[in-house]
Design an enzyme around this catalytic site. Structure first.
Site, PDB file in Angstrom:
ATOM      1  N   GLU A 145     -46.099  -5.718  23.365  1.00 28.38           N
ATOM      2  CA  GLU A 145     -45.882  -4.268  23.296  1.00 28.38           C
ATOM      3  C   GLU A 145     -46.314  -3.755  21.916  1.00 28.38           C
ATOM      4  O   GLU A 145     -46.830  -2.661  21.774  1.00 28.38           O
ATOM      5  CB  GLU A 145     -44.395  -3.983  23.535  1.00 28.38           C
ATOM      6  CG  GLU A 145     -44.045  -2.519  23.706  1.00 28.38           C
ATOM      7  CD  GLU A 145     -42.555  -2.335  23.994  1.00 28.38           C
ATOM      8  OE1 GLU A 145     -42.115  -1.177  23.994  1.00 28.38           O
ATOM      9  OE2 GLU A 145     -41.848  -3.345  24.199  1.00 28.38           O
ATOM     10  N   ARG A 185     -34.905 -15.841  22.193  1.00 25.70           N
ATOM     11  CA  ARG A 185     -33.697 -15.334  22.858  1.00 25.70           C
ATOM     12  C   ARG A 185     -33.549 -15.902  24.271  1.00 25.70           C
ATOM     13  O   ARG A 185     -32.428 -16.009  24.772  1.00 25.70           O
ATOM     14  CB  ARG A 185     -33.701 -13.800  22.882  1.00 25.70           C
ATOM     15  CG  ARG A 185     -33.420 -13.170  21.525  1.00 25.70           C
ATOM     16  CD  ARG A 185     -33.400 -11.652  21.609  1.00 25.70           C
ATOM     17  NE  ARG A 185     -34.735 -11.135  21.875  1.00 25.70           N
ATOM     18  CZ  ARG A 185     -35.621 -10.770  20.951  1.00 25.70           C
ATOM     19  NH1 ARG A 185     -35.313 -10.852  19.673  1.00 25.70           N
ATOM     20  NH2 ARG A 185     -36.802 -10.323  21.285  1.00 25.70           N
TER      21      ARG A 185
END
Lengths: 173, 173
Positions: B95, B58
């Site tokens: 994460e 992205r």
């Protein structure tokens, strides 16, 4: 400038027998990168494009700039499992291996005029899958645009009936 | 416009307990996408940047437009195994999960002025790895730029000493 000269050829990657055409050397050359992006923009600026679809991930590097300049939305077609919302998917065979690509189900509205951008067309599996995804959503595909085409691999035959544009070709692949 | 309003929040993706901030809805909104790209351009246009580094995938969608407008090279930091030439690599914890990123060893020259762009900073593992890669090549990192920051996850602490810019924040992640 000769854009082909800015593309690095890497024999034997990712598998023996393949000559990989590495566009990172084009991307890191400001003149070549700008010229490539400008070729796409001038080609598509008068086609009333509604959405640019870019294919994960090198297609993003060129499709994003095109979407910006056309002032339209950028739509990613991504490898399986990367898009977080409702998706539709297509499987396809690669030159080396196989894969699945997805698009968000709400990314394109019925009748929208779309150009699909990827860095390279080889055997055409990826673009064939992307074309199917866009059509499933009702998109009207004006053209599929590439920087590099490998004509010996006959990718065009996978998307017969679509307009295809490539900036340069490498033979002997 | 309020860019935050164009970002879609998806609870429970990719794993339970995470609210994923989906920037595809920003990318497909022409006004929001243009405004985001323009914020980066106006921030960096007078910093004598030599290279824009974008993080897979992205980060490519925003970093590529910045590189085009600054008229500098675009350098991808990619997931392991995607770059075909000589690379250096860094491992990091995500994460949710872990990963390795790579950069071409010849992508940045010693002393070049670099901005690194990614869509989002959460726990900061990815950007920390990217910062290490750029520094190993001798790059001078002017700033790390993001569209979204999740301050509760304290990603900034992973890259103390670097300049960090984020366009918007989501609390409560």
């Amino acid at each position: 400038m000769n854009l082909k000269d800015t593309i690095r050829s890497i024999p034997g990657w990712p598998i023996e027998g393949v000559i990989f055409r590495d566009l990172t050397t084009l991307m890191q050359n400001p003149t070549a990168y700008k010229e490539t992006c400008d070729i796409f923009y001038h080609r598509y600026k008068d086609m009333q494009i509604d959405k640019v679809v870019g294919i994960d991930a090198r297609g993003f590097v060129f499709g994003a700039v095109l979407a910006y300049h056309l002032n339209v939305g950028f739509i990613p077609v991504r490898k399986k499992g990367k898009l977080p919302y409702h998706t539709i998917s297509e499987n396809y065979a690669l030159e080396y291996g196989e894969n699945t690509v997805e698009i968000h189900a709400d990314a394109i509205d019925n009748g929208e005029r779309v150009v699909i951008i990827d860095d390279l067309i080889a055997t055409g599996g990826t673009i064939e899958a992307a074309v199917k995804l866009v059509k499933k959503l009702g998109g009207d595909i004006l053209e599929c645009g590439f920087i590099v085409e490998l004509p010996d691999l006959k990718g065009r035959e996978k998307i017969k009936g679509e307009n295809i544009f490539s900036i340069c070709e490498f033979e002997g692949d």
